[in-house]
Scaffold this active site. Sequence first.
Site, PDB file in Angstrom:
ATOM      1  N   ASP A   1      73.840 -44.541   2.556  1.00  0.00           N
ATOM      2  CA  ASP A   1      73.308 -43.356   3.230  1.00  0.00           C
ATOM      3  C   ASP A   1      71.795 -43.295   3.025  1.00  0.00           C
ATOM      4  O   ASP A   1      71.309 -43.216   1.895  1.00  0.00           O
ATOM      5  CB  ASP A   1      73.979 -42.085   2.709  1.00  0.00           C
ATOM      6  CG  ASP A   1      73.722 -40.911   3.651  1.00  0.00           C
ATOM      7  OD1 ASP A   1      73.526 -41.146   4.855  1.00  0.00           O
ATOM      8  OD2 ASP A   1      73.703 -39.766   3.174  1.00  0.00           O
TER       9      ASP A   1
ATOM     10  N   GLU B   1      68.480 -26.469   3.261  1.00  0.00           N
ATOM     11  CA  GLU B   1      67.232 -26.104   3.930  1.00  0.00           C
ATOM     12  C   GLU B   1      67.322 -24.700   4.537  1.00  0.00           C
ATOM     13  O   GLU B   1      66.407 -23.887   4.371  1.00  0.00           O
ATOM     14  CB  GLU B   1      66.900 -27.127   5.019  1.00  0.00           C
ATOM     15  CG  GLU B   1      66.499 -28.488   4.461  1.00  0.00           C
ATOM     16  CD  GLU B   1      66.377 -29.532   5.558  1.00  0.00           C
ATOM     17  OE1 GLU B   1      65.402 -29.479   6.317  1.00  0.00           O
ATOM     18  OE2 GLU B   1      67.263 -30.402   5.662  1.00  0.00           O
TER      19      GLU B   1
ATOM     20  N   HIS C   1      63.327 -33.577   6.456  1.00  0.00           N
ATOM     21  CA  HIS C   1      64.378 -33.236   5.484  1.00  0.00           C
ATOM     22  C   HIS C   1      63.945 -33.651   4.076  1.00  0.00           C
ATOM     23  O   HIS C   1      64.085 -32.882   3.119  1.00  0.00           O
ATOM     24  CB  HIS C   1      65.693 -33.926   5.866  1.00  0.00           C
ATOM     25  CG  HIS C   1      66.741 -33.838   4.796  1.00  0.00           C
ATOM     26  ND1 HIS C   1      67.379 -32.657   4.487  1.00  0.00           N
ATOM     27  CD2 HIS C   1      67.245 -34.771   3.957  1.00  0.00           C
ATOM     28  CE1 HIS C   1      68.247 -32.875   3.496  1.00  0.00           C
ATOM     29  NE2 HIS C   1      68.184 -34.142   3.153  1.00  0.00           N
TER      30      HIS C   1
ATOM     31  N   GLN D   1      75.164 -32.517  -7.693  1.00  0.00           N
ATOM     32  CA  GLN D   1      74.103 -33.469  -7.327  1.00  0.00           C
ATOM     33  C   GLN D   1      72.843 -33.249  -8.168  1.00  0.00           C
ATOM     34  O   GLN D   1      72.240 -34.201  -8.670  1.00  0.00           O
ATOM     35  CB  GLN D   1      73.781 -33.307  -5.833  1.00  0.00           C
ATOM     36  CG  GLN D   1      72.737 -34.266  -5.298  1.00  0.00           C
ATOM     37  CD  GLN D   1      72.348 -33.940  -3.848  1.00  0.00           C
ATOM     38  OE1 GLN D   1      72.946 -33.092  -3.194  1.00  0.00           O
ATOM     39  NE2 GLN D   1      71.327 -34.626  -3.354  1.00  0.00           N
TER      40      GLN D   1
ATOM     41  N   GLU E   1      74.415 -36.028  10.275  1.00  0.00           N
ATOM     42  CA  GLU E   1      73.724 -37.313  10.383  1.00  0.00           C
ATOM     43  C   GLU E   1      74.358 -38.132  11.510  1.00  0.00           C
ATOM     44  O   GLU E   1      75.419 -37.785  12.018  1.00  0.00           O
ATOM     45  CB  GLU E   1      73.883 -38.119   9.082  1.00  0.00           C
ATOM     46  CG  GLU E   1      73.509 -37.335   7.827  1.00  0.00           C
ATOM     47  CD  GLU E   1      73.439 -38.200   6.563  1.00  0.00           C
ATOM     48  OE1 GLU E   1      73.453 -39.440   6.690  1.00  0.00           O
ATOM     49  OE2 GLU E   1      73.386 -37.616   5.470  1.00  0.00           O
TER      50      GLU E   1
ATOM     51  N   ASP F   1      77.786 -35.818   5.702  1.00  0.00           N
ATOM     52  CA  ASP F   1      77.666 -36.226   4.301  1.00  0.00           C
ATOM     53  C   ASP F   1      77.814 -34.971   3.428  1.00  0.00           C
ATOM     54  O   ASP F   1      76.831 -34.392   2.979  1.00  0.00           O
ATOM     55  CB  ASP F   1      76.296 -36.900   4.091  1.00  0.00           C
ATOM     56  CG  ASP F   1      76.057 -37.311   2.653  1.00  0.00           C
ATOM     57  OD1 ASP F   1      77.027 -37.578   1.931  1.00  0.00           O
ATOM     58  OD2 ASP F   1      74.877 -37.368   2.246  1.00  0.00           O
TER      59      ASP F   1
ATOM     60  N   ARG G   1      75.759 -29.410  -4.159  1.00  0.00           N
ATOM     61  CA  ARG G   1      74.362 -29.397  -4.622  1.00  0.00           C
ATOM     62  C   ARG G   1      74.227 -29.187  -6.130  1.00  0.00           C
ATOM     63  O   ARG G   1      73.279 -29.700  -6.736  1.00  0.00           O
ATOM     64  CB  ARG G   1      73.574 -28.310  -3.888  1.00  0.00           C
ATOM     65  CG  ARG G   1      73.549 -28.466  -2.375  1.00  0.00           C
ATOM     66  CD  ARG G   1      72.917 -29.762  -1.943  1.00  0.00           C
ATOM     67  NE  ARG G   1      72.816 -29.853  -0.487  1.00  0.00           N
ATOM     68  CZ  ARG G   1      72.519 -30.967   0.164  1.00  0.00           C
ATOM     69  NH1 ARG G   1      72.291 -32.098  -0.501  1.00  0.00           N
ATOM     70  NH2 ARG G   1      72.439 -30.983   1.472  1.00  0.00           N
TER      71      ARG G   1
ATOM     72  N   THR H   1      83.239 -37.915   2.997  1.00  0.00           N
ATOM     73  CA  THR H   1      82.274 -38.079   4.090  1.00  0.00           C
ATOM     74  C   THR H   1      83.116 -38.113   5.362  1.00  0.00           C
ATOM     75  O   THR H   1      84.112 -38.832   5.412  1.00  0.00           O
ATOM     76  CB  THR H   1      81.501 -39.409   3.956  1.00  0.00           C
ATOM     77  OG1 THR H   1      80.917 -39.474   2.660  1.00  0.00           O
ATOM     78  CG2 THR H   1      80.418 -39.540   5.019  1.00  0.00           C
TER      79      THR H   1
ATOM     80  N   GLU I   1      75.754 -32.183   5.558  1.00  0.00           N
ATOM     81  CA  GLU I   1      74.523 -32.798   6.086  1.00  0.00           C
ATOM     82  C   GLU I   1      74.911 -33.480   7.383  1.00  0.00           C
ATOM     83  O   GLU I   1      75.758 -34.379   7.379  1.00  0.00           O
ATOM     84  CB  GLU I   1      73.939 -33.819   5.096  1.00  0.00           C
ATOM     85  CG  GLU I   1      73.383 -33.184   3.830  1.00  0.00           C
ATOM     86  CD  GLU I   1      72.670 -34.179   2.907  1.00  0.00           C
ATOM     87  OE1 GLU I   1      72.871 -35.408   3.063  1.00  0.00           O
ATOM     88  OE2 GLU I   1      71.911 -33.720   2.030  1.00  0.00           O
TER      89      GLU I   1
ATOM     90  N   LYS J   1      78.434 -36.461  -3.994  1.00  0.00           N
ATOM     91  CA  LYS J   1      78.520 -36.904  -2.599  1.00  0.00           C
ATOM     92  C   LYS J   1      79.815 -37.669  -2.317  1.00  0.00           C
ATOM     93  O   LYS J   1      80.230 -37.740  -1.164  1.00  0.00           O
ATOM     94  CB  LYS J   1      77.351 -37.856  -2.283  1.00  0.00           C
ATOM     95  CG  LYS J   1      75.961 -37.254  -2.432  1.00  0.00           C
ATOM     96  CD  LYS J   1      75.515 -36.620  -1.146  1.00  0.00           C
ATOM     97  CE  LYS J   1      74.020 -36.294  -1.175  1.00  0.00           C
ATOM     98  NZ  LYS J   1      73.603 -35.716   0.119  1.00  0.00           N
TER      99      LYS J   1
HETATM  100 CA    CA Z   1      72.845 -37.635   3.339  1.00  0.00          CA
END
Ligand code: CA
Length: 420
Positions: free
Chosen positions: A122, A368, A129, A234, A195, A227, A231, A251, A193, A247
């Site tokens: 990834d 974000e 970002h 992480q 993507e 993804d 948090r 997915t 996330e 993570k």
């Molecule tokens: Ca990602």
Amino acid sequence: MVNETHDPAARSWVASANQSGADFPIQNLPLGAFRRTAAEQPRAGMAIGDRVLDLESCGAWDGPLHALMASPATQRAALRLAVFRLLRDDATPSTRARVEQALLPLDAVTMVMPAPIGDFTDFFGSIHHASRAVELMRPGAPLFESYRSMPLAYHGRSSSIVVSGTDVRRPRGQRRRREGGAAYEPTRRLDYEAELGIFAGPGNDLGSPIAIGDAWAHVVGVCLLNDWSARDIQAWESDPLGPFLGKSFATTVSPWVVTAEALAPYRVAAAPRGDDAPPLPDYLCSADDAALGAMAIEVEVAILTSAMRTAGDAPHRLSLSNAATLYWTSAQLVTHQTSNGCNLRPGDLLGSGTLSGIDRTTWACLLELTRGGREPITLPSGESRAFLEDGDEIVIRGRASAPGAPGLGLGECRGRVVAA
Ligand code: CA
């Protein structure tokens, strides 16, 4: 690169493919794997309108989809052309009768993973970002010096990649406690996330990097990818070695792979690197890639909470961004991944990185949108969210568009959070 399969005037005798706004017009023909019954092996198919074409039943391809992904770009192109002609509205009555028995309603089949994925990387392809993530996770710190020299990534986990529609169980893990020490409990900061996922084609031999000019021949196509990220886990585990259990719990990918060839008319110039960017090493540079290396694909993220589902509400849009704003192109990802001689194998998956742009409407994760959870967002249902709650479903949709060309849909990437 553009041929009769991209003709914007082409129509199919499958009427649903010609409807305005259809995800799968005849110019798309994305690849997917499906089952007609729970017991059978996955079959290779192409989507057309609201149908799936069984490639074996119509005589176009006899084998699993991952074998087609492993074949050379010329062979994949020949198959696309052959199917395009079978489905175009000038097909003869006998062809049409033969192909019609190989078409199944999309809602009558179960889509499965397009390929057994060997390895998943990834990337961190959006500088917007990356800059905001650094600002939120390490206030005051500058963007990593290496960011504009090469595409950064972490090695992900392929065993927990699931197809759209699969529930996602809230992970348990370690987080830092304010009072010191660590707690092991269900994550309190579950995020998504949005993507793009890039499926690798033939791949390279160990020790033989893929040159940037050859990179697209090694891309089968793209899908949508979520993804999922915890948090709190992480943040506690990532220093110094990067994402791990925050993570790897899940997915999600969309089931349809829109091919690199179908996307040819939707390629646009790579985003500007900035006047103060460091010079790139030659292996990442290509005039063609700078001119046409990005893809004009809009990606929408929407949320459907349990309360919204009960009330019969439609999913609420959280962001709408465009893959054309990525700092690194797909060819640069493929080339950099193999630049040390590491081998890509057919079906390997490369994530683009969170598709956030500059404006707030394009921010493609809650980290974000809620400023790290400090500023919860309010939904039309009156509910607020700092991070995801059990029962929340994230729905990602994508569409390639270009002037004078029909829109190509990427389908849907959905996943619902269930309790730990
Ligand atoms: Ca990602």
